[in-house]
Motif scaffolding. Sequence first.
Motif, short mmCIF file in Angstrom:
data_model
loop_
_atom_site.label_atom_id
_atom_site.label_comp_id
_atom_site.label_asym_id
_atom_site.label_seq_id
_atom_site.Cartn_x
_atom_site.Cartn_y
_atom_site.Cartn_z
N LEU A 235 48.70 56.78 47.53
CA LEU A 235 48.34 55.40 47.82
C LEU A 235 47.77 55.22 49.22
CD1 LEU A 235 51.44 53.60 46.23
CD2 LEU A 235 49.18 53.97 45.22
N ALA A 236 47.98 56.18 50.09
CA ALA A 236 47.52 56.02 51.48
C ALA A 236 46.87 57.30 51.98
CB ALA A 236 48.70 55.65 52.38
N ASN A 237 45.69 57.18 52.54
CA ASN A 237 45.00 58.28 53.19
C ASN A 237 45.34 58.22 54.68
OD1 ASN A 237 43.10 59.95 54.55
ND2 ASN A 237 41.69 59.78 52.82
N VAL A 238 46.32 59.00 55.09
CA VAL A 238 46.83 58.92 56.45
C VAL A 238 45.74 59.23 57.48
CG1 VAL A 238 48.39 60.02 58.11
CG2 VAL A 238 49.24 59.35 55.86
N GLU A 239 44.93 60.25 57.21
CA GLU A 239 43.90 60.61 58.17
C GLU A 239 42.90 59.47 58.35
OE1 GLU A 239 40.79 64.17 59.35
OE2 GLU A 239 41.95 64.31 57.48
N GLU A 240 42.51 58.85 57.26
CA GLU A 240 41.55 57.75 57.34
C GLU A 240 42.17 56.57 58.09
OE1 GLU A 240 38.84 55.01 54.32
OE2 GLU A 240 39.53 57.00 53.73
N LEU A 241 43.44 56.27 57.79
CA LEU A 241 44.11 55.17 58.48
C LEU A 241 44.19 55.42 59.98
CD1 LEU A 241 47.09 54.50 56.02
CD2 LEU A 241 45.14 52.98 56.44
N MET A 242 44.57 56.64 60.37
CA MET A 242 44.77 56.92 61.79
C MET A 242 43.45 57.00 62.54
SD MET A 242 47.03 57.04 64.05
CE MET A 242 48.56 57.23 63.13
N ARG A 243 42.44 57.60 61.91
CA ARG A 243 41.14 57.67 62.60
C ARG A 243 40.55 56.27 62.78
NH1 ARG A 243 39.38 62.80 63.48
NH2 ARG A 243 40.09 64.43 62.06
N ALA B 293 66.65 70.09 67.74
CA ALA B 293 65.68 69.24 67.06
C ALA B 293 64.61 68.72 68.02
CB ALA B 293 66.40 68.08 66.38
N VAL B 294 65.03 68.37 69.24
CA VAL B 294 64.06 67.93 70.25
C VAL B 294 63.11 69.07 70.59
CG1 VAL B 294 63.78 67.23 72.65
CG2 VAL B 294 65.51 66.12 71.23
N TRP B 295 63.66 70.26 70.75
CA TRP B 295 62.85 71.44 71.07
C TRP B 295 61.81 71.70 69.99
CZ3 TRP B 295 62.94 74.32 75.52
CH2 TRP B 295 62.25 75.53 75.51
N GLU B 296 62.18 71.39 68.74
CA GLU B 296 61.30 71.69 67.61
C GLU B 296 60.49 70.47 67.15
OE1 GLU B 296 63.96 73.17 64.66
OE2 GLU B 296 63.98 75.22 65.48
N HIS B 297 60.58 69.35 67.90
CA HIS B 297 59.96 68.13 67.36
C HIS B 297 58.44 68.20 67.27
CE1 HIS B 297 58.90 66.61 71.45
NE2 HIS B 297 58.06 65.85 70.81
N THR B 298 57.79 69.00 68.11
CA THR B 298 56.32 69.10 68.00
C THR B 298 55.92 69.85 66.73
OG1 THR B 298 56.29 71.12 69.37
CG2 THR B 298 56.01 69.01 70.50
N SER B 299 56.64 70.92 66.41
CA SER B 299 56.33 71.65 65.17
C SER B 299 56.71 70.82 63.95
CB SER B 299 57.05 72.99 65.15
OG SER B 299 58.45 72.84 65.23
N THR B 300 57.77 70.03 64.05
CA THR B 300 58.16 69.15 62.95
C THR B 300 57.08 68.10 62.71
OG1 THR B 300 60.50 69.44 63.48
CG2 THR B 300 59.92 67.57 62.09
N ALA B 301 56.53 67.55 63.80
CA ALA B 301 55.45 66.56 63.66
C ALA B 301 54.23 67.17 63.00
CB ALA B 301 55.10 65.99 65.03
N VAL B 302 53.89 68.39 63.38
CA VAL B 302 52.74 69.08 62.76
C VAL B 302 52.96 69.23 61.26
CG1 VAL B 302 51.53 71.29 62.60
CG2 VAL B 302 51.99 70.29 64.84
N LYS B 303 54.17 69.63 60.86
CA LYS B 303 54.47 69.81 59.43
C LYS B 303 54.37 68.48 58.68
CE LYS B 303 57.51 73.76 60.27
NZ LYS B 303 58.92 74.23 60.29
N LEU B 304 54.84 67.40 59.30
CA LEU B 304 54.73 66.08 58.68
C LEU B 304 53.27 65.70 58.45
CD1 LEU B 304 57.44 64.11 60.71
CD2 LEU B 304 57.49 64.54 58.23
N LEU B 305 52.45 65.94 59.46
CA LEU B 305 51.03 65.61 59.35
C LEU B 305 50.35 66.46 58.29
CD1 LEU B 305 50.27 65.26 63.16
CD2 LEU B 305 50.21 63.41 61.48
N GLN B 306 50.69 67.74 58.24
CA GLN B 306 50.09 68.62 57.23
C GLN B 306 50.48 68.19 55.82
OE1 GLN B 306 51.58 72.35 58.85
NE2 GLN B 306 49.53 72.93 59.56
N LYS B 307 51.71 67.74 55.64
CA LYS B 307 52.15 67.27 54.33
C LYS B 307 51.32 66.08 53.86
CE LYS B 307 57.00 68.73 54.32
NZ LYS B 307 58.42 68.26 54.32
N HIS B 308 50.80 65.32 54.81
CA HIS B 308 49.99 64.15 54.46
C HIS B 308 48.49 64.47 54.53
CE1 HIS B 308 53.01 60.93 54.03
NE2 HIS B 308 53.73 61.68 54.81
N GLY B 309 48.15 65.75 54.48
CA GLY B 309 46.76 66.15 54.32
C GLY B 309 45.97 66.33 55.59
#
Length: 385
Positions: free
Chosen positions: A107-115, A205-221
């Motif tokens: 229902l949502a194109n995250v990349e299009e929304l963010m750009r 979790a704080v130490w890994e939060h940048t890699s976690t964010a990357v994984k979240l973004l990748q999951k959304h294409g």
Amino acid sequence: MAQLIRKLGFADIQIHKPIDYSIFDRSGNLILRKGFVVSMPGFAEKLVERGYFIGVSEAGDLPSAKEIKARSVSRPAEQTSVFIEMASFVEAIARIHRIILSPPSNLANVEELMRSRAHQLVGFIQHDPDAVLAALYLQQHGQDLRANKHVLGAAVCYMLASQICHDDMALDSLLCAALTRDLALYHFDKGLGAQKDLGELEQLAVWEHTSTAVKLLQKHGIQDKQWLLHVYEHHEQPNGRGYPLAKTRGEAHELSLLLGLADAYAGMTIANKWRPGIYPANTLKELYLQKDSKYLESHIGLLIKKLTRFPAGTVVALQSGEIGIVKNTNYTRKSPMVYSIIDEKGFPRSEPTPRDTLNAKYEIKGCISPERCKTALLAIKRIWM
């Protein structure tokens, strides 16, 4: 999904002119939106070489940064100012963050929304950078503070990066990274109580939060390598003591290090549940003391030169007993022009009154927390009308 029309050709891109169609990769991911103006020589060749396509979005093409700027320049006086619009912009970014933190959906194109939002922020900055800075600093109370920090860091990052990088695509990726850099920290905003001491699991979790964010973004294409890289690296430090990989100055991308500086500035000046925000002047001083260790000296020099000791939105106490707001970041005067919003008796003004701080009567005594100005919000908003 986007409807791809045909492969991009050199004739589709003219230097210094808006493109007629949006540009997508083979998978239909948006690269550049219709109306984007290419200004860098050789930029068109890179786009063609990468095999991109021209096409249209099924949802319709949203306005480009140039179109947003044109609209804001011609905006009638009665319409909302950039200062006012920033509150809605922060809310929009918070909504996109909630989408990313939820399971992926068609229902949502995250990349299009963010750009689209990144281009909108560029339009705001180009039209009135002082109103952008002031709104994000002064209107932080009652806002989603995590989203507010994302937007302030992104605005500062773009203001600095646009002075040292002239690659439109690189700046676009950097700005998207800045608007999504700390997605994985929302958990801590809700989960931690009054105590700010982290347990072992929280520290990990704080130490890994940048890699976690990357994984979240990748999951959304999200597949933009530069976007993901800047999110992943923005806590690296020139001295090699950052995380997650302890990269040094020569190993981490320069724009990732710049994003780290902008992130630190936003994190220090915006309040959190454990402390009030630090005054901009004090923030700049603390960051300067960490030059060439945590942050590049050249980047800190850019930050200080761009924001100055009293960036727009700074709340100051005057010798007259009044409280004022710095309207414009001043690069020529020794002391900025200020608008008084609370009189010498402590009463909020209905209309902001200009004060020349070069006059001894209205000299700046020091900075004050934005919380002191809650009763004068009407006058504050009128400064940027």
